[in-house]
Design an enzyme around this catalytic site. Structure first.
Site, PDB file in Angstrom:
ATOM      1  N   ASP A  19       0.829  -1.208   0.000  1.00  0.00           N
ATOM      2  CA  ASP A  19       0.000   0.000   0.000  1.00  0.00           C
ATOM      3  C   ASP A  19       0.867   1.263   0.000  1.00  0.00           C
ATOM      4  OD1 ASP A  19      -2.302   1.472   0.050  1.00  0.00           O
ATOM      5  OD2 ASP A  19      -2.722   1.150   2.172  1.00  0.00           O
ATOM      6  N   HIS A  36       3.333   3.675  -8.743  1.00  0.00           N
ATOM      7  CA  HIS A  36       3.194   2.245  -9.053  1.00  0.00           C
ATOM      8  C   HIS A  36       4.466   1.711  -9.715  1.00  0.00           C
ATOM      9  CE1 HIS A  36      -0.855   2.286  -7.705  1.00  0.00           C
ATOM     10  NE2 HIS A  36      -1.357   2.975  -8.718  1.00  0.00           N
ATOM     11  N   LEU A 130      11.075 -20.899  -4.618  1.00  0.00           N
ATOM     12  CA  LEU A 130      10.127 -19.919  -4.051  1.00  0.00           C
ATOM     13  C   LEU A 130       8.838 -19.941  -4.853  1.00  0.00           C
ATOM     14  CD1 LEU A 130       9.451 -17.335  -2.315  1.00  0.00           C
ATOM     15  CD2 LEU A 130      10.523 -15.999  -4.125  1.00  0.00           C
TER      16      LEU A 130
HETATM   17  C1  FPP Z   1      -1.831   0.205  -3.425  1.00  0.00           C
HETATM   18  O1  FPP Z   1      -1.363   1.519  -3.329  1.00  0.00           O
HETATM   19  C2  FPP Z   1      -1.199  -0.436  -4.563  1.00  0.00           C
HETATM   20  C3  FPP Z   1      -1.862  -0.968  -5.619  1.00  0.00           C
HETATM   21  C4  FPP Z   1      -3.324  -0.954  -5.726  1.00  0.00           C
HETATM   22  C5  FPP Z   1      -1.135  -1.565  -6.756  1.00  0.00           C
HETATM   23  C6  FPP Z   1       0.082  -2.360  -6.413  1.00  0.00           C
HETATM   24  C7  FPP Z   1       0.944  -2.393  -7.613  1.00  0.00           C
HETATM   25  C8  FPP Z   1       2.283  -2.451  -7.620  1.00  0.00           C
HETATM   26  C9  FPP Z   1       3.053  -2.603  -6.376  1.00  0.00           C
HETATM   27  C10 FPP Z   1       3.087  -2.334  -8.871  1.00  0.00           C
HETATM   28  C11 FPP Z   1       2.795  -3.312  -9.939  1.00  0.00           C
HETATM   29  C12 FPP Z   1       2.769  -4.720  -9.474  1.00  0.00           C
HETATM   30  C13 FPP Z   1       3.572  -5.702  -9.934  1.00  0.00           C
HETATM   31  C14 FPP Z   1       3.403  -7.069  -9.422  1.00  0.00           C
HETATM   32  C15 FPP Z   1       4.625  -5.475 -10.925  1.00  0.00           C
HETATM   33  P1  FPP Z   1      -2.351   2.716  -3.592  1.00  0.00           P
HETATM   34  O2  FPP Z   1      -2.284   3.070  -5.029  1.00  0.00           O
HETATM   35  O3  FPP Z   1      -3.716   2.359  -3.090  1.00  0.00           O
HETATM   36  O4  FPP Z   1      -1.692   3.826  -2.717  1.00  0.00           O
HETATM   37  P2  FPP Z   1      -2.457   4.989  -1.913  1.00  0.00           P
HETATM   38  O5  FPP Z   1      -3.241   4.291  -0.832  1.00  0.00           O
HETATM   39  O6  FPP Z   1      -1.329   5.794  -1.396  1.00  0.00           O
HETATM   40  O7  FPP Z   1      -3.308   5.719  -2.893  1.00  0.00           O
END
Ligand code: FPP
Length: 250
Positions: A19, A36, A130
């Site tokens: 997150d 991201h 893994l």
């Molecule tokens: C939550 O942060 C994150 C996500 C919904 C997406 C997670 C994606 C990645 C880590 C990158 C791509 C993944 C891979 C496997 C290559 P948020 O956007 O909700 O953050 P916020 O709460 O600060 O808005």
């Protein structure tokens, strides 16, 4: 963390709610996708660290069923990042014994992401160091309802007797079938909730919350979480003394 200090205290299975990408980007006056992208680098580092210290299962919450409601541009960007990640990591996974699985509604993903996922899953199926489980279009309630529907169908057809339904049978109908439940759940970026993630499988997991946003959660932060886990006493409903005795005898 010195891995040799905690040979018995390393979690077998770590699950992570990644997150804080959006807030990390906003703090830098950049678009959310910038966060991201940095988050995808943290994914690479987390996988590498898990492999290096000897964690056997790593489950990452990359995209929830609710995330489809985000602005179209963000969803498109995330799908593009996923595809790039899979393309760029295929050789690395094969060379390092990393077996990929997808937990979630794979059929809702764009064709090119699903195609790439299927390819990586097929080409890494004999890897055994893994298990990397990417949760994509994943929601725990939907997963459990799907399991209940399948079990009900088997009961109606006579293949299964309702009395045979137990923890193990239910677990065997989830995406995580055949894998141990997570020992440790990590959630980054300050929120302290489960967000419909592995609700059945996390029943006895240790929870670790950190204010560090996912793009800044790198090797050192991961090792700090493992170090804290190593100091926890897991009781599984028993008294502290009983848990300690079980540890000594095992
Ligand atoms: C939550 O942060 C994150 C996500 C919904 C997406 C997670 C994606 C990645 C880590 C990158 C791509 C993944 C891979 C496997 C290559 P948020 O956007 O909700 O953050 P916020 O709460 O600060 O808005």
């Amino acid at each position: 963390m010195d891995e040799t200090r905690y040979p018995d205290s390393l979690p077998q299975h770590v699950a992570i709610i990644m997150d804080g990408n959006g807030r990390w980007a906003q703090q830098r006056h950049r678009p959310r996708l910038f966060g991201h992208k940095a988050g995808a680098d943290s994914v690479r580092e987390a996988v590498e660290t898990a492999r290096e210290v000897g964690i056997r299962h790593l489950t990452l919450y990359a995209f929830s069923t609710e995330n489809w409601q985000r602005p179209g541009l963000e969803v498109k960007g995330l799908m593009g990042l996923l595809k790039n990640y899979l393309q760029s990591e295929l050789d690395n996974m094969k060379n390092n014994g990393i077996r990929l699985a997808c937990f979630g509604q794979k059929d809702r993903l764009p064709d090119e992401v699903r195609g790439m996922l299927d390819q990586v899953i097929a080409e890494t199926k004999l890897c055994s160091k893994l298990r990397l489980n990417l949760c994509l279009s994943y929601g725990s309630r939907a997963e459990m309802i799907g399991a209940m529907q399948e079990i009900s169908r088997k009961c109606v057809s006579g293949e299964l007797n309702p009395e045979e339904i137990d923890d193990q049978l239910f677990s065997d109908h989830l995406y995580s079938t055949g894998q141990p439940d997570p020992d440790l759940l990590i959630r980054t970026s300050g929120e302290q909730r489960l967000s419909n993630f592995l609700l059945w499988q996390l029943s006895y997991a240790e929870l670790y919350f950190t204010d560090v946003p996912w793009p800044d959660f790198r090797r050192d932060q991961f090792l700090a979480a493992l170090e804290e886990y190593a100091g926890r006493q897991r009781r599984f409903g028993k008294t502290g003394a009983q848990a300690e005795a079980a540890c000594v005898s095992s």
